[in-house]
Design a protein around this motif. Structure first.
Motif, mmCIF file in Angstrom:
data_model
loop_
_atom_site.group_PDB
_atom_site.id
_atom_site.type_symbol
_atom_site.label_atom_id
_atom_site.label_comp_id
_atom_site.label_asym_id
_atom_site.label_seq_id
_atom_site.Cartn_x
_atom_site.Cartn_y
_atom_site.Cartn_z
ATOM 1 N N VAL A 36 -16.085 6.681 8.294
ATOM 2 C CA VAL A 36 -15.262 5.496 8.028
ATOM 3 C C VAL A 36 -15.614 4.348 8.967
ATOM 4 C CG1 VAL A 36 -13.339 6.802 7.034
ATOM 5 C CG2 VAL A 36 -13.387 6.345 9.501
ATOM 6 N N ASP A 37 -16.192 4.636 10.126
ATOM 7 C CA ASP A 37 -16.591 3.565 11.036
ATOM 8 C C ASP A 37 -17.749 2.753 10.474
ATOM 9 O OD1 ASP A 37 -14.679 4.071 13.015
ATOM 10 O OD2 ASP A 37 -15.905 5.650 13.906
ATOM 11 N N VAL A 38 -18.482 3.334 9.547
ATOM 12 C CA VAL A 38 -19.527 2.599 8.836
ATOM 13 C C VAL A 38 -18.952 1.926 7.598
ATOM 14 C CG1 VAL A 38 -21.692 2.824 7.555
ATOM 15 C CG2 VAL A 38 -21.362 4.100 9.681
ATOM 16 N N VAL A 39 -18.083 2.636 6.890
ATOM 17 C CA VAL A 39 -17.546 2.124 5.634
ATOM 18 C C VAL A 39 -16.626 0.927 5.855
ATOM 19 C CG1 VAL A 39 -16.083 2.693 3.650
ATOM 20 C CG2 VAL A 39 -17.749 4.364 4.499
ATOM 21 N N ILE A 40 -15.793 0.978 6.880
ATOM 22 C CA ILE A 40 -14.801 -0.084 7.094
ATOM 23 C C ILE A 40 -15.437 -1.463 7.228
ATOM 24 C CG2 ILE A 40 -13.135 -0.996 8.770
ATOM 25 C CD1 ILE A 40 -12.121 1.884 9.109
ATOM 26 N N VAL A 100 0.838 -1.208 0.000
ATOM 27 C CA VAL A 100 0.000 0.000 0.000
ATOM 28 C C VAL A 100 0.867 1.250 0.000
ATOM 29 C CG1 VAL A 100 -1.627 1.346 1.381
ATOM 30 C CG2 VAL A 100 -2.012 -1.103 1.044
ATOM 31 N N GLU A 101 1.897 1.264 0.830
ATOM 32 C CA GLU A 101 2.742 2.459 0.937
ATOM 33 C C GLU A 101 3.582 2.691 -0.313
ATOM 34 O OE1 GLU A 101 4.911 2.037 4.570
ATOM 35 O OE2 GLU A 101 3.173 2.510 5.832
ATOM 36 N N ALA A 102 3.718 1.680 -1.161
ATOM 37 C CA ALA A 102 4.464 1.847 -2.409
ATOM 38 C C ALA A 102 3.677 2.649 -3.442
ATOM 39 C CB ALA A 102 4.839 0.482 -2.991
ATOM 40 N N GLU A 103 2.360 2.803 -3.217
ATOM 41 C CA GLU A 103 1.515 3.558 -4.140
ATOM 42 C C GLU A 103 1.467 5.021 -3.725
ATOM 43 O OE1 GLU A 103 0.566 2.431 -6.837
ATOM 44 O OE2 GLU A 103 0.634 0.259 -6.588
ATOM 45 N N LEU A 155 -6.013 2.081 -2.235
ATOM 46 C CA LEU A 155 -7.201 1.293 -1.928
ATOM 47 C C LEU A 155 -7.347 0.122 -2.905
ATOM 48 C CD1 LEU A 155 -9.659 0.822 -0.197
ATOM 49 C CD2 LEU A 155 -10.935 2.427 -1.642
ATOM 50 N N ALA A 156 -7.076 0.373 -4.188
ATOM 51 C CA ALA A 156 -7.137 -0.711 -5.164
ATOM 52 C C ALA A 156 -6.147 -1.817 -4.809
ATOM 53 C CB ALA A 156 -6.852 -0.175 -6.569
ATOM 54 N N ALA A 190 -6.621 4.390 7.369
ATOM 55 C CA ALA A 190 -5.680 5.424 6.936
ATOM 56 C C ALA A 190 -5.873 5.761 5.461
ATOM 57 C CB ALA A 190 -4.242 4.980 7.207
ATOM 58 N N VAL A 191 -6.094 4.741 4.639
ATOM 59 C CA VAL A 191 -6.290 4.968 3.200
ATOM 60 C C VAL A 191 -7.591 5.721 2.954
ATOM 61 C CG1 VAL A 191 -6.718 3.828 0.988
ATOM 62 C CG2 VAL A 191 -4.910 2.987 2.490
#
Length: 205
Positions: free
Chosen positions: A155-159, A82-85, A92-93, A139-140
Motif C-alpha cells: 500500500v505504500d506504493v499504491v497510495i 466512506v464509513e457509510a458503505e 474505495l469508489a 484503511a480502505v
C-alpha cells in the motif's frame, strides 16, 4: 468598542471567520492568491481592516487558517461517506468520487503554488492535513485485501499512485455535462488497477 457579532466573543469569532473565508474562497477562484489583499477582503466581508488584522495579521496566516478549516470539514465529510458503505469496493469508489468532486468544486492553488507562496513552516501545517485522507485510503486498501476484494499489494506504493491519479485536474477539467462520466471512468481505472473489475453504481454523496 467594535460591535460583537452573534452575541458572544466566541460566536463573534466564528462569524468573522465564516465571512472572511467565504470572501477568500471566492477571491481565490476569481483572482488567485497573489492578487488578494487583506484590505480588499475586509471591505468585501463588511469588516474594518483593524478587525481583520486582529484575527489574521497577514495573508499567509489567513490562507493557512482557511485551508485548515476547509480540510477539517472535508476530512469529516470523507470519513462519514466512506464509513457509510458496507464493503471496501464501495468504500474505495466513494473515496475516489468524493476526492474528484471536491477537486472539481474547489479552485485553490495547486500544491506547488502554495509551497512557493508560503513559508516552509506554514506549508507544512497545510500539508499535514493530507495525513487523515491518506490514512483513510490506507484503511480502505488494507480492508480490501483482508476481504479478498483485490490481491495483497504494497500500500505504500499504491497510495501515492492513487493520490497522484486523483490529483490531476485534467480528469475533471471537462464540460459540466461530461463530469459524471469522467469521474466514473476514474473510479473504474482505480478499481481495475487494484485488481477488481467490480464498479458499484454511484450514490449521492
Amino acid at each position: 468598542m467594535p460591535k460583537v457579532l452573534g452575541g458572544s466573543i466566541e460566536a463573534h469569532r466564528r462569524e468573522v471567520r465564516a465571512r472572511v473565508f467565504d470572501v477568500l474562497r471566492a477571491q481565490l477562484y476569481e483572482r488567485g492568491f497573489d492578487a488578494i489583499t487583506l484590505s480588499g477582503i475586509a471591505a468585501e466581508a463588511g469588516l474594518g481592516r483593524t478587525a481583520l488584522y486582529n484575527h489574521f495579521p497577514d495573508k499567509e496566516s489567513l490562507l493557512v487558517a482557511f485551508v485548515e478549516d476547509e480540510a477539517a470539514r472535508y476530512v469529516t465529510r470523507l470519513r462519514e461517506a466512506v464509513e457509510a458503505e458496507a464493503d471496501p469496493v464501495r468504500q474505495l469508489a466513494t473515496f475516489v468520487r468524493l476526492q474528484l468532486r471536491v477537486l472539481a468544486e474547489y479552485h485553490l492553488p495547486p500544491g506547488g503554488a502554495l509551497e512557493s507562496a508560503l513559508a516552509p513552516s506554514a506549508y507544512r501545517r497545510i500539508s499535514a492535513h493530507a495525513d487523515p485522507i491518506t490514512g483513510q485510503l490506507r484503511a480502505v486498501l488494507l480492508a480490501g485485501v483482508d476481504a479478498g476484494c483485490w490481491p495483497a499489494q504494497d500500500v505504500d506504493v499504491v497510495i501515492p499512485m492513487v493520490t497522484a491519479a486523483l490529483g490531476s485536474r485534467q480528469v475533471i477539467d471537462v464540460p459540466a455535462d461530461q463530469l459524471d462520466a469522467a469521474i466514473e471512468a476514474a473510479v473504474g481505472f482505480v478499481l481495475r488497477a487494484l485488481g477488481t473489475s467490480e464498479v458499484p453504481d454511484p450514490r449521492p454523496i
